[in-house]
Write a protein that holds these residues in place. Structure first.
Motif, PDB file in Angstrom:
ATOM      1  N   ILE A 153       0.965  -1.086  -0.079  1.00 38.81           N
ATOM      2  CA  ILE A 153      -0.077   0.009   0.203  1.00 38.81           C
ATOM      3  C   ILE A 153       1.023   0.963  -0.224  1.00 38.81           C
ATOM      4  O   ILE A 153       0.176   2.547  -0.935  1.00 38.81           O
ATOM      5  N   SER A 154       1.936   1.524   1.231  1.00 40.55           N
ATOM      6  CA  SER A 154       2.386   2.550   0.603  1.00 40.55           C
ATOM      7  C   SER A 154       3.367   2.869  -0.314  1.00 40.55           C
ATOM      8  O   SER A 154       3.178   4.022  -0.732  1.00 40.55           O
ATOM      9  N   ALA A 155       4.257   1.284  -0.798  1.00 41.32           N
ATOM     10  CA  ALA A 155       4.186   1.771  -2.045  1.00 41.32           C
ATOM     11  C   ALA A 155       3.532   2.189  -3.799  1.00 41.32           C
ATOM     12  O   ALA A 155       4.222   3.458  -4.547  1.00 41.32           O
ATOM     13  N   ALA A 156       2.115   1.844  -3.556  1.00 39.41           N
ATOM     14  CA  ALA A 156       1.454   2.482  -4.330  1.00 39.41           C
ATOM     15  C   ALA A 156       1.055   3.402  -4.446  1.00 39.41           C
ATOM     16  O   ALA A 156       1.128   4.355  -4.887  1.00 39.41           O
ATOM     17  N   ILE A 157       0.739   4.224  -2.407  1.00 41.30           N
ATOM     18  CA  ILE A 157       1.046   5.338  -2.394  1.00 41.30           C
ATOM     19  C   ILE A 157       1.981   6.673  -2.441  1.00 41.30           C
ATOM     20  O   ILE A 157       1.531   8.220  -3.495  1.00 41.30           O
ATOM     21  N   GLY A 158       3.336   5.641  -3.006  1.00 44.33           N
ATOM     22  CA  GLY A 158       4.633   6.601  -3.510  1.00 44.33           C
ATOM     23  C   GLY A 158       4.410   6.694  -4.625  1.00 44.33           C
ATOM     24  O   GLY A 158       4.731   7.498  -5.326  1.00 44.33           O
ATOM     25  N   GLU A 159       4.107   6.148  -5.586  1.00 42.35           N
ATOM     26  CA  GLU A 159       3.482   6.401  -6.752  1.00 42.35           C
ATOM     27  C   GLU A 159       2.627   7.156  -7.486  1.00 42.35           C
ATOM     28  O   GLU A 159       3.100   7.894  -8.563  1.00 42.35           O
ATOM     29  N   ILE A 160       1.750   7.559  -5.822  1.00 39.01           N
ATOM     30  CA  ILE A 160       0.808   8.649  -6.515  1.00 39.01           C
ATOM     31  C   ILE A 160       1.633   9.624  -6.331  1.00 39.01           C
ATOM     32  O   ILE A 160       1.603  11.449  -7.176  1.00 39.01           O
ATOM     33  N   ALA A 161       2.211  10.054  -5.457  1.00 40.15           N
ATOM     34  CA  ALA A 161       2.356  11.328  -4.821  1.00 40.15           C
ATOM     35  C   ALA A 161       3.940  11.339  -3.488  1.00 40.15           C
ATOM     36  O   ALA A 161       4.010  10.514  -3.003  1.00 40.15           O
ATOM     37  N   LYS A 162       5.533  11.600  -4.265  1.00 42.15           N
ATOM     38  CA  LYS A 162       6.198  12.098  -2.572  1.00 42.15           C
ATOM     39  C   LYS A 162       6.017  13.039  -1.478  1.00 42.15           C
ATOM     40  O   LYS A 162       7.001  13.637  -1.675  1.00 42.15           O
ATOM     41  N   GLN A 163       5.060  12.579  -1.497  1.00 40.58           N
ATOM     42  CA  GLN A 163       4.627  13.742  -0.072  1.00 40.58           C
ATOM     43  C   GLN A 163       4.496  12.686   0.995  1.00 40.58           C
ATOM     44  O   GLN A 163       4.051  11.706   1.283  1.00 40.58           O
ATOM     45  N   PRO A 164       4.892  13.484   2.103  1.00 41.92           N
ATOM     46  CA  PRO A 164       5.293  13.103   3.059  1.00 41.92           C
ATOM     47  C   PRO A 164       3.557  12.315   3.681  1.00 41.92           C
ATOM     48  O   PRO A 164       2.426  12.974   3.670  1.00 41.92           O
ATOM     49  N   MET A 165       2.932  10.905   4.446  1.00 43.30           N
ATOM     50  CA  MET A 165       2.226  10.579   4.720  1.00 43.30           C
ATOM     51  C   MET A 165       1.391  10.731   6.287  1.00 43.30           C
ATOM     52  O   MET A 165       2.372  10.498   6.998  1.00 43.30           O
ATOM     53  N   LYS A 166       0.630  11.326   5.896  1.00 41.65           N
ATOM     54  CA  LYS A 166       0.182  12.801   7.390  1.00 41.65           C
ATOM     55  C   LYS A 166      -0.939  11.838   8.274  1.00 41.65           C
ATOM     56  O   LYS A 166      -1.100  11.445   9.839  1.00 41.65           O
ATOM     57  N   TYR A 167      -1.797  11.855   7.482  1.00 39.61           N
ATOM     58  CA  TYR A 167      -3.538  11.172   7.955  1.00 39.61           C
ATOM     59  C   TYR A 167      -3.796   9.438   7.572  1.00 39.61           C
ATOM     60  O   TYR A 167      -3.511   9.149   6.376  1.00 39.61           O
ATOM     61  N   VAL A 168      -4.312   9.155   9.232  1.00 41.29           N
ATOM     62  CA  VAL A 168      -4.995   8.335   8.270  1.00 41.29           C
ATOM     63  C   VAL A 168      -6.597   7.984   9.225  1.00 41.29           C
ATOM     64  O   VAL A 168      -6.820   8.261  10.060  1.00 41.29           O
ATOM     65  N   ILE A 169      -7.720   8.025   8.459  1.00 40.67           N
ATOM     66  CA  ILE A 169      -9.039   7.799   8.829  1.00 40.67           C
ATOM     67  C   ILE A 169      -9.658   6.488   8.721  1.00 40.67           C
ATOM     68  O   ILE A 169      -9.490   5.481   8.002  1.00 40.67           O
TER      69      ILE A 169
END
Length: 292
Positions: free
Chosen positions: A78-94
């Protein structure tokens, strides 16, 4: 990707890995072939699918916010897939509710990405009540009715809806993008799972779905808890199914028909395609009959 994470967080990651290695190793085979697919929706909003509940993502210059995080063994994918979207800090989880297929990677995102986890009060209470819970997986910020994020050029409203799928359900509405993450208050094209032991009710589930549908327009994109990206019309079809099958079962029960007989008789053939491996026709009838 993994080596980069280790170098950036050092001992914190090592401690997390030691804590979860047994669980992850046992589940490796089950999740080894799962692929995380990404679908761009509107504005800064994306939808990820894999195994477990669908994930919503807001990715932009201000960082990354995600809604739900599936099972723990999928966290790095999941983290890798999000990294392909944007190289920004992962701030919040709901978290939309407490079930493990929506909260399983909480500890990973907290420990590895230093993300803040938000959820309804009852999510933390139910996770914390489990004897084998991991403290890092618990929501850090909880609320009674809801909260609002002003993030990535959108207004993101988190709303609590009681006694539906569970007693801990929230939905997330992206106002500008016109996207709703409905959590498990919507199973697209399937009989829903209503967790009666977890505070869910048939009446509440149906009422909550009707309330949400009234918020939507024909252009709204809906991320269901499970199933494909959906529309208002899809959600209305699910509501119609629930209302009609609930009335059918209630009428049969009032006439003295036993649960066993009703299961043998089954529902109208037009509902056959709504059955799936987790909520079969028998399980759906049982839920409706039990909660009348």
């Amino acid at each position: 990707m993994k080596n980069l994470l280790i170098s950036s967080i050092g001992l914190t990651f090592i401690a997390f890995t030691a804590l979860t290695s047994v669980t992850v190793s046992a589940a490796d085979d089950k999740y080894a072939d799962v692929k995380i697919a990404t679908q761009a929706l509107s504005g800064s909003v994306y939808m990820l699918t894999g195994a477990g509940g669908n994930i919503g993502v807001s990715a932009g210059e201000e960082g990354i916010l995600i809604i739900d995080d599936q099972f723990a063994p999928l966290a790095e994918k999941i983290s890798a897939a999000i990294g392909e979207i944007a190289k920004q800090p992962m701030k919040y989880v709901i978290n939309t509710h407490y079930h493990g297929d929506h909260t399983g990677s909480n500890a990973y995102f907290k420990e590895v990405h230093d993300s803040t986890i938000f959820a309804h009060d009852n999510v933390r209470k139910r996770l914390e009540s489990s004897s084998d819970h991991v403290h890092a997986a618990l929501p850090v910020v909880t609320y009674e009715q809801g909260l609002t994020f002003h993030f990535n050029d959108d207004t993101i409203r988190v709303m609590y809806l009681p006694a539906g799928h569970t007693d801990s359900d929230s939905v997330v509405w992206f106002e500008k993008a016109n996207v709703l993450h409905a959590g498990d208050l919507f199973f697209q094209g399937r009989f829903p799972y209503i967790d009666l032991a977890g505070g869910g009710t048939v009446e509440g589930y149906i009422a909550n779905a009707a309330k949400l549908i009234d918020m939507l327009n024909d252009e709204t994109k809906i991320i269901p808890g499970h199933g494909d990206l959906a529309t208002k019309q899809d959600y209305q079809a699910a509501l119609d199914m629930m209302q009609q099958t609930a009335k059918y079962v209630a009428d049969k029960k009032s006439a003295g028909v036993s649960l066993t007989t009703l299961i043998d008789q089954g529902l109208d053939d037009k509902w056959q395609d709504w059955a799936w491996n987790f909520i079969t026709e028998e399980k759906w009838i049982t839920t409706l009959y039990t909660d009348q």
